[in-house]
Write an enzyme that holds these catalytic residues in place. Structure first.
Site, PDB file in Angstrom:
ATOM      1  N   SER A 282     -29.571 -22.043  12.764  1.00  5.12           N
ATOM      2  CA  SER A 282     -28.245 -22.177  12.133  1.00  5.12           C
ATOM      3  C   SER A 282     -28.241 -23.209  11.006  1.00  5.12           C
ATOM      4  CB  SER A 282     -27.203 -22.627  13.160  1.00  5.12           C
ATOM      5  OG  SER A 282     -27.005 -21.649  14.115  1.00  5.12           O
TER       6      SER A 282
ATOM      7  N   HIS B 107     -26.183 -17.687   8.588  1.00  3.85           N
ATOM      8  CA  HIS B 107     -27.465 -16.976   8.708  1.00  3.85           C
ATOM      9  C   HIS B 107     -27.508 -15.899   7.628  1.00  3.85           C
ATOM     10  CE1 HIS B 107     -28.712 -18.470  12.759  1.00  3.85           C
ATOM     11  NE2 HIS B 107     -27.440 -18.771  12.791  1.00  3.85           N
TER      12      HIS B 107
ATOM     13  N   HIS C 282     -29.110 -13.155  17.666  1.00  3.91           N
ATOM     14  CA  HIS C 282     -28.737 -13.834  18.906  1.00  3.91           C
ATOM     15  C   HIS C 282     -28.247 -12.830  19.931  1.00  3.91           C
ATOM     16  CE1 HIS C 282     -28.192 -16.848  15.701  1.00  3.91           C
ATOM     17  NE2 HIS C 282     -28.626 -17.718  16.599  1.00  3.91           N
TER      18      HIS C 282
ATOM     19  N   TYR D  39     -25.853 -13.374  21.922  1.00  3.57           N
ATOM     20  CA  TYR D  39     -24.387 -13.364  21.968  1.00  3.57           C
ATOM     21  C   TYR D  39     -23.755 -12.475  20.899  1.00  3.57           C
ATOM     22  CZ  TYR D  39     -24.719 -16.895  18.238  1.00  3.57           C
ATOM     23  OH  TYR D  39     -25.029 -17.562  17.086  1.00  3.57           O
ATOM     24  N   GLU D  40     -24.549 -12.047  19.918  1.00  2.00           N
ATOM     25  CA  GLU D  40     -24.023 -11.121  18.915  1.00  2.00           C
ATOM     26  C   GLU D  40     -23.872  -9.710  19.496  1.00  2.00           C
ATOM     27  OE1 GLU D  40     -25.619 -11.824  14.660  1.00  2.00           O
ATOM     28  OE2 GLU D  40     -27.098 -12.752  15.974  1.00  2.00           O
TER      29      GLU D  40
ATOM     30  N   ALA E 192     -30.462 -25.182  16.241  1.00  2.00           N
ATOM     31  CA  ALA E 192     -29.468 -26.241  16.409  1.00  2.00           C
ATOM     32  C   ALA E 192     -29.180 -26.324  17.901  1.00  2.00           C
ATOM     33  CB  ALA E 192     -28.209 -25.874  15.644  1.00  2.00           C
TER      34      ALA E 192
ATOM     35  N   MET F 147     -28.486 -21.627  22.079  1.00  6.36           N
ATOM     36  CA  MET F 147     -28.246 -20.199  22.382  1.00  6.36           C
ATOM     37  C   MET F 147     -29.312 -19.303  21.768  1.00  6.36           C
ATOM     38  SD  MET F 147     -24.169 -20.188  21.606  1.00  6.36           S
ATOM     39  CE  MET F 147     -23.123 -21.575  22.058  1.00  6.36           C
ATOM     40  N   SER F 148     -30.509 -19.820  21.590  1.00  5.34           N
ATOM     41  CA  SER F 148     -31.524 -18.994  20.913  1.00  5.34           C
ATOM     42  C   SER F 148     -32.928 -19.387  21.352  1.00  5.34           C
ATOM     43  CB  SER F 148     -31.397 -19.184  19.395  1.00  5.34           C
ATOM     44  OG  SER F 148     -31.764 -20.502  19.039  1.00  5.34           O
TER      45      SER F 148
ATOM     46  N   ASN G 221     -24.920 -32.024  17.905  1.00 10.91           N
ATOM     47  CA  ASN G 221     -23.733 -32.584  18.577  1.00 10.91           C
ATOM     48  C   ASN G 221     -24.153 -33.123  19.932  1.00 10.91           C
ATOM     49  OD1 ASN G 221     -24.038 -29.526  19.007  1.00 10.91           O
ATOM     50  ND2 ASN G 221     -22.728 -30.089  20.721  1.00 10.91           N
TER      51      ASN G 221
ATOM     52  N   HIS H 205     -18.444 -25.208  16.054  1.00 11.82           N
ATOM     53  CA  HIS H 205     -19.456 -24.674  15.133  1.00 11.82           C
ATOM     54  C   HIS H 205     -19.486 -25.441  13.804  1.00 11.82           C
ATOM     55  CE1 HIS H 205     -22.367 -21.763  13.858  1.00 11.82           C
ATOM     56  NE2 HIS H 205     -21.608 -21.238  12.918  1.00 11.82           N
TER      57      HIS H 205
HETATM   58  N1  HPA Z   1     -24.343 -25.926  23.184  1.00  7.71           N
HETATM   59  C1  HPA Z   1     -24.941 -24.737  23.009  1.00  7.71           C
HETATM   60  N2  HPA Z   1     -25.459 -24.351  21.849  1.00  7.71           N
HETATM   61  C2  HPA Z   1     -25.398 -25.214  20.825  1.00  7.71           C
HETATM   62  C3  HPA Z   1     -24.793 -26.474  20.949  1.00  7.71           C
HETATM   63  C4  HPA Z   1     -24.227 -26.837  22.190  1.00  7.71           C
HETATM   64  O1  HPA Z   1     -23.664 -27.939  22.382  1.00  7.71           O
HETATM   65  N3  HPA Z   1     -24.908 -27.088  19.742  1.00  7.71           N
HETATM   66  C5  HPA Z   1     -25.556 -26.227  18.928  1.00  7.71           C
HETATM   67  N4  HPA Z   1     -25.860 -25.088  19.571  1.00  7.71           N
END
Ligand code: HPA
Length: 306
Positions: free
Chosen positions: A56, A87, A109, A111-112, A139, A242-243, A266, A280
């Site tokens: 990302s 992306h 992904h 989740y897509e 990320a 998530m990847s 984060n 995001h």
């Molecule tokens: N959780 C899950 N996926 C993420 C996060 C998170 O805090 N930050 C970036 N991708």
């Protein structure tokens, strides 16, 4: 009686028929991977040995390649297409630090809504093109309390949560031309690559924000609840995203060496009294702020790979 049975059969048939396009797309044949690899080999003179997947907001890496040829995903036979903002959706061939590379600018992904075999489709294509080393960036949220936003974590191991739930790209009959039925994952992340990356980090003066840790993949797209975050930390995860894991599993299956790195975008919320909320925008902003450092690191690392 006969009518009732007919009705049930018809209903089942209709449901089965509706699922066919989805079913068809959940598996690829060896020939389909090969067709895509051959098409790409016929359309570029580049013969990459290193593949790079940009996470990302980290797609800028591909722009550093020189002598580039790029292909939007929609132009490549059998290739899925990226749907997430941040992306781009291009495969970029070119040279980085004197090495022929191919960059996935935009990844797929789970989740897509893609089946796991679609998420990982490009990996086997890269393998059939001759790619031997894979660099994956992502990320991730920091679970380890020592981690700060902006830290770069070299992945030393992973926890495959979708795999626990039966979502592995290797489920189903094994394709022996790619690898063995039961591949080892205890050496998923190449130690030598990690050592070289550490040398790169020291040379670039990144010592203070480079870490090492365990990455946990969740399917998303929700960020974690506080209870989930606490559980992941207890399990030994340092970062969550998530990847990455499905791609790594498939890359290891076909014998690629892997280097993985997470940008901690984060801090994961662990406390019920916290006002912080994962979002995001923060992920993209941190990616933007650290993009140059991460690009420098990958460029330096590629130069050290033999
Ligand atoms: N959780 C899950 N996926 C993420 C996060 C998170 O805090 N930050 C970036 N991708």
């Amino acid at each position: 009686m006969l009518m009732v049975m007919n009705r049930i059969t018809m209903r089942h048939l209709a449901r089965w028929t509706a699922l066919q396009p989805y079913r068809h797309r959940t598996r690829y044949t060896y020939d389909e991977y090969k067709e895509t690899a051959d098409w790409l080999l016929a359309n570029t003179r580049s013969r990459p040995r290193v593949g790079i997947i940009c996470g990302s907001g980290l797609g800028g890496l591909a722009d550093l390649l020189t002598d580039k040829t790029s292909f939007p995903y929609e132009k490549i036979p059998h290739f899925p297409q990226s749907t997430v903002s941040g992306h781009a959706g291009r495969l970029v061939f070119g040279e980085l630090s004197g090495k022929q590379c191919v960059c996935m600018q935009g990844r797929f992904h789970f989740y897509e809504g893609y089946p796991i075999n679609k998420v990982t489709f490009p990996i086997r294509v890269l393998h059939l093109m001759g790619v031997e080393a894979l660099i994956v960036t992502n990320a991730a949220g920091g679970l380890n309390e020592q981690f700060k936003v902006g830290d770069i974590m070299f992945i030393k191991d992973h926890i495959n949560m979708p795999g626990f739930a039966g979502q592995s790209p290797l489920c189903g009959s094994n394709e022996d031309r790619f690898g063995v039925r039961f591949p080892c994952m205890s050496d998923a992340y190449d130690k030598t690559f990690r050592r070289l990356a550490l040398e790169s980090a020291l040379e670039l003066g990144y010592k203070d924000f480079v870490r090492e840790g365990v990455y946990c993949m969740l399917a998303g797209p929700t960020y974690e609840t506080i209870a989930e975050s606490r559980m992941l930390k207890l399990l030994g995860a340092d970062a969550v995203g998530m990847s990455t894991v499905p791609e790594v599993v498939l890359a290891r299956h076909c014998g690629m060496r892997v280097f993985g790195t997470s940008l901690i975008t984060n801090k994961v919320v662990m406390d019920y009294s916290s006002q912080e909320k994962a979002n995001h925008e923060e992920v993209l902003q941190t990616s933007k702020d650290r993009a140059e450092a991460l690009q420098g690191l990958v460029t330096n690392l590629v130069g050290r790979m033999d």
